[in-house]
Design a protein around this motif. Sequence first.
Motif, PDB file in Angstrom:
ATOM      1  N   UNK A   8       0.829  -1.197   0.000  1.00 52.72           N
ATOM      2  CA  UNK A   8       0.000   0.000   0.000  1.00 52.72           C
ATOM      3  C   UNK A   8       0.871   1.257   0.000  1.00 52.72           C
ATOM      4  N   UNK A   9       0.592   2.158  -0.891  1.00 53.08           N
ATOM      5  CA  UNK A   9       1.355   3.393  -1.009  1.00 53.08           C
ATOM      6  C   UNK A   9       0.387   4.537  -1.270  1.00 53.08           C
ATOM      7  N   UNK A  10       0.417   5.556  -0.428  1.00 50.86           N
ATOM      8  CA  UNK A  10      -0.383   6.742  -0.703  1.00 50.86           C
ATOM      9  C   UNK A  10       0.366   7.536  -1.760  1.00 50.86           C
ATOM     10  N   UNK A  11      -0.205   7.666  -2.919  1.00 50.09           N
ATOM     11  CA  UNK A  11       0.542   8.227  -4.039  1.00 50.09           C
ATOM     12  C   UNK A  11      -0.385   9.019  -4.941  1.00 50.09           C
ATOM     13  N   UNK A  12       0.202   9.616  -5.960  1.00 51.20           N
ATOM     14  CA  UNK A  12      -0.545  10.383  -6.945  1.00 51.20           C
ATOM     15  C   UNK A  12      -1.493   9.456  -7.711  1.00 51.20           C
ATOM     16  N   UNK A  13      -2.683   9.928  -7.953  1.00 55.82           N
ATOM     17  CA  UNK A  13      -3.634   9.163  -8.746  1.00 55.82           C
ATOM     18  C   UNK A  13      -4.602  10.148  -9.400  1.00 55.82           C
ATOM     19  N   UNK A  14      -5.056   9.817 -10.609  1.00 50.54           N
ATOM     20  CA  UNK A  14      -5.931  10.704 -11.365  1.00 50.54           C
ATOM     21  C   UNK A  14      -7.066   9.912 -11.997  1.00 50.54           C
ATOM     22  N   UNK A  15      -8.101  10.618 -12.399  1.00 54.56           N
ATOM     23  CA  UNK A  15      -9.290  10.040 -13.023  1.00 54.56           C
ATOM     24  C   UNK A  15      -9.279  10.373 -14.507  1.00 54.56           C
ATOM     25  N   UNK A  16      -9.743   9.437 -15.329  1.00 49.77           N
ATOM     26  CA  UNK A  16      -9.840   9.642 -16.781  1.00 49.77           C
ATOM     27  C   UNK A  16     -11.291   9.475 -17.193  1.00 49.77           C
ATOM     28  N   UNK A  17     -11.816  10.456 -17.903  1.00 49.30           N
ATOM     29  CA  UNK A  17     -13.185  10.368 -18.406  1.00 49.30           C
ATOM     30  C   UNK A  17     -13.177  10.530 -19.920  1.00 49.30           C
ATOM     31  N   UNK A  18     -14.084   9.812 -20.569  1.00 43.58           N
ATOM     32  CA  UNK A  18     -14.130   9.835 -22.019  1.00 43.58           C
ATOM     33  C   UNK A  18     -15.535  10.235 -22.452  1.00 43.58           C
ATOM     34  N   UNK A  19     -16.280   9.317 -23.025  1.00 45.41           N
ATOM     35  CA  UNK A  19     -17.647   9.628 -23.447  1.00 45.41           C
ATOM     36  C   UNK A  19     -18.623   8.600 -22.900  1.00 45.41           C
ATOM     37  N   UNK A  20     -18.173   7.824 -21.913  1.00 44.77           N
ATOM     38  CA  UNK A  20     -18.984   6.722 -21.400  1.00 44.77           C
ATOM     39  C   UNK A  20     -20.129   7.208 -20.515  1.00 44.77           C
ATOM     40  N   UNK A  21     -19.988   8.443 -19.974  1.00 46.13           N
ATOM     41  CA  UNK A  21     -20.990   8.957 -19.039  1.00 46.13           C
ATOM     42  C   UNK A  21     -21.486  10.328 -19.507  1.00 46.13           C
ATOM     43  N   UNK A  22     -22.731  10.670 -19.186  1.00 51.09           N
ATOM     44  CA  UNK A  22     -23.188  12.039 -19.449  1.00 51.09           C
ATOM     45  C   UNK A  22     -22.258  13.040 -18.763  1.00 51.09           C
ATOM     46  N   UNK A  23     -22.078  14.204 -19.363  1.00 52.90           N
ATOM     47  CA  UNK A  23     -21.140  15.181 -18.813  1.00 52.90           C
ATOM     48  C   UNK A  23     -21.526  15.574 -17.391  1.00 52.90           C
ATOM     49  N   UNK A  24     -22.810  15.723 -17.125  1.00 54.00           N
ATOM     50  CA  UNK A  24     -23.218  16.105 -15.766  1.00 54.00           C
ATOM     51  C   UNK A  24     -22.900  15.009 -14.756  1.00 54.00           C
ATOM     52  N   UNK A  25     -22.984  13.756 -15.170  1.00 54.69           N
ATOM     53  CA  UNK A  25     -22.537  12.677 -14.278  1.00 54.69           C
ATOM     54  C   UNK A  25     -21.031  12.782 -14.061  1.00 54.69           C
ATOM     55  N   UNK A  26     -20.299  13.089 -15.140  1.00 58.43           N
ATOM     56  CA  UNK A  26     -18.858  13.264 -15.019  1.00 58.43           C
ATOM     57  C   UNK A  26     -18.503  14.356 -14.028  1.00 58.43           C
ATOM     58  N   UNK A  27     -19.268  15.423 -14.024  1.00 57.87           N
ATOM     59  CA  UNK A  27     -19.022  16.524 -13.084  1.00 57.87           C
ATOM     60  C   UNK A  27     -19.143  16.037 -11.648  1.00 57.87           C
ATOM     61  N   UNK A  28     -20.125  15.182 -11.389  1.00 57.41           N
ATOM     62  CA  UNK A  28     -20.279  14.639 -10.032  1.00 57.41           C
ATOM     63  C   UNK A  28     -19.131  13.698  -9.685  1.00 57.41           C
ATOM     64  N   UNK A  29     -18.685  12.891 -10.658  1.00 62.79           N
ATOM     65  CA  UNK A  29     -17.559  11.982 -10.400  1.00 62.79           C
ATOM     66  C   UNK A  29     -16.290  12.772 -10.090  1.00 62.79           C
ATOM     67  N   UNK A  30     -16.090  13.875 -10.801  1.00 62.05           N
ATOM     68  CA  UNK A  30     -14.884  14.685 -10.575  1.00 62.05           C
ATOM     69  C   UNK A  30     -14.926  15.328  -9.193  1.00 62.05           C
ATOM     70  N   UNK A  31     -16.091  15.819  -8.784  1.00 64.11           N
ATOM     71  CA  UNK A  31     -16.230  16.373  -7.437  1.00 64.11           C
ATOM     72  C   UNK A  31     -15.928  15.307  -6.390  1.00 64.11           C
ATOM     73  N   UNK A  32     -16.399  14.093  -6.631  1.00 63.83           N
ATOM     74  CA  UNK A  32     -16.162  12.994  -5.693  1.00 63.83           C
ATOM     75  C   UNK A  32     -14.675  12.632  -5.658  1.00 63.83           C
ATOM     76  N   UNK A  33     -14.042  12.598  -6.835  1.00 67.40           N
ATOM     77  CA  UNK A  33     -12.606  12.294  -6.892  1.00 67.40           C
ATOM     78  C   UNK A  33     -11.805  13.363  -6.146  1.00 67.40           C
ATOM     79  N   UNK A  34     -12.201  14.613  -6.268  1.00 65.68           N
ATOM     80  CA  UNK A  34     -11.517  15.679  -5.537  1.00 65.68           C
ATOM     81  C   UNK A  34     -11.654  15.468  -4.033  1.00 65.68           C
ATOM     82  N   UNK A  35     -12.850  15.119  -3.576  1.00 63.79           N
ATOM     83  CA  UNK A  35     -13.071  14.856  -2.156  1.00 63.79           C
ATOM     84  C   UNK A  35     -12.181  13.723  -1.653  1.00 63.79           C
ATOM     85  N   UNK A  36     -11.928  12.748  -2.527  1.00 62.31           N
ATOM     86  CA  UNK A  36     -11.160  11.566  -2.133  1.00 62.31           C
ATOM     87  C   UNK A  36      -9.662  11.729  -2.355  1.00 62.31           C
ATOM     88  N   UNK A  37      -9.229  12.938  -2.730  1.00 59.43           N
ATOM     89  CA  UNK A  37      -7.803  13.205  -2.810  1.00 59.43           C
ATOM     90  C   UNK A  37      -7.144  12.944  -4.146  1.00 59.43           C
TER      91      UNK A  37
END
Length: 340
Positions: A8-37
Amino acid sequence: MASQAAGQTKARVALYLQDKHPIRDGMEYVKYAEEKGFEAVWQAESRLVRDAIVPMAAFAAVTSRIKVGSGVINNWTRNIGLLAATFLTLDDLAPDRILCGIGAWWDPLAKNVGIDRRKPLLAMRETIEVMRRLLNMENVTFHGEFHHVDGIELDVVHGRREPRNIPMLIGATGPQMMELAGEIADGVVLNYCVPPEYNLPALEQLEKGAKKAGRTLDDVDRPQLIVCSVHEDRQVALDGARELLTQYLAQQPHIAKASGVKPEVVAQIQAILGWPATHEQVRQAMHLAPDDLVQRITASGTPDEVKAKVRQYVANGCTCPILYPLGDVKLMIDTFADGY
C-alpha cells in the motif's frame, strides 16, 4: 514521484473520463474524486464523440483543487492562436489547475477527416514552441513549416496579464515521439491498453530526449492512462474491460501494435466491426479478446487485483496512474482513495 515499493502506497492518482458517461454525471464523479484526494482529472478527445474543452470547463467550474487536463487533444485541428487562447481561457476559470495534454492524433481517423499527418514530430515541436511562447504572454513571430504567425500575442484587455502556468505534456506512443517528449515537453501522457513492460523502452526514449535538453528522466512527468475495471466479481470486471478493448484494437492500430496484439487478431476484429462500430458488433467480436489479453494490458479484477496491477505500471516508471473507470466509478475512486 510515487514510491515504487510494493504494498500500500499513498501516491498520486488521477481520473480519466471519455464519453462513457453524461457530462453532468462526469461533473459529479470529478467532485467525488476531488473529495477523495485525486490529483487530477483528464478528459479524452479521440473519436468523433466529445471534445475535451467543454467537459474540462465543466469540471473546472465545479471544483476548487483538482487539476484538469486534456487527455489528449491533437495538434492539427485548432489554429495555434485559438489553441493558446483556449487554454488561457481555461486557466482564467481555474488558475494553475490546467494541464495541456496534446498528441499527434492517429490514422485512419485523421485521414478520414482530411488531415495529412506528415512530419508529425516537426509539427509537434512547432506547436509546443509557439504555444508556450504565447502562454508566456510574448509577442510572437514564427515561420515554420506548419505554423506561420506574425506579431501575435494573447490579447488580454480584461484579465490577468501574467504568464500562465500550464504544463505541456505530449501524448506519445511511438519511440520517436517519446524521445521528443523527453526533449521538449513538461511530461508525457503514456498510453493505455499496453502491458507494464511497454514502459521500459519508453523510459529509455524519454531519457534519451531529456539528455538532449540537459535534463534527466526525473524532470519529465510520466502520468499514464490505465483501463481500470473493478468489481468484486472478477469475471464481471474482465468482461467490462473486454468490451472496450475489442473496440480499441480495431479502431486504433497504434495501440494494438504497442500492446503486442497479433495482427491477425486485429484483422478478425476489424472484419466484424464497422466504422463507427455498433454496440452489437462489439459484443459479437468480444470473444476475440481472451482473458489473458485483458489481464495483460488493463487493470481488471477485484479491488486487490487492480491495485496490484497499477503498482506494476508505477514500478515501471508511471508517476501518476490516470484511471479510466469501467463499471462503478465511485467504487473505483474509493478503491484508490487510500493509495495502492
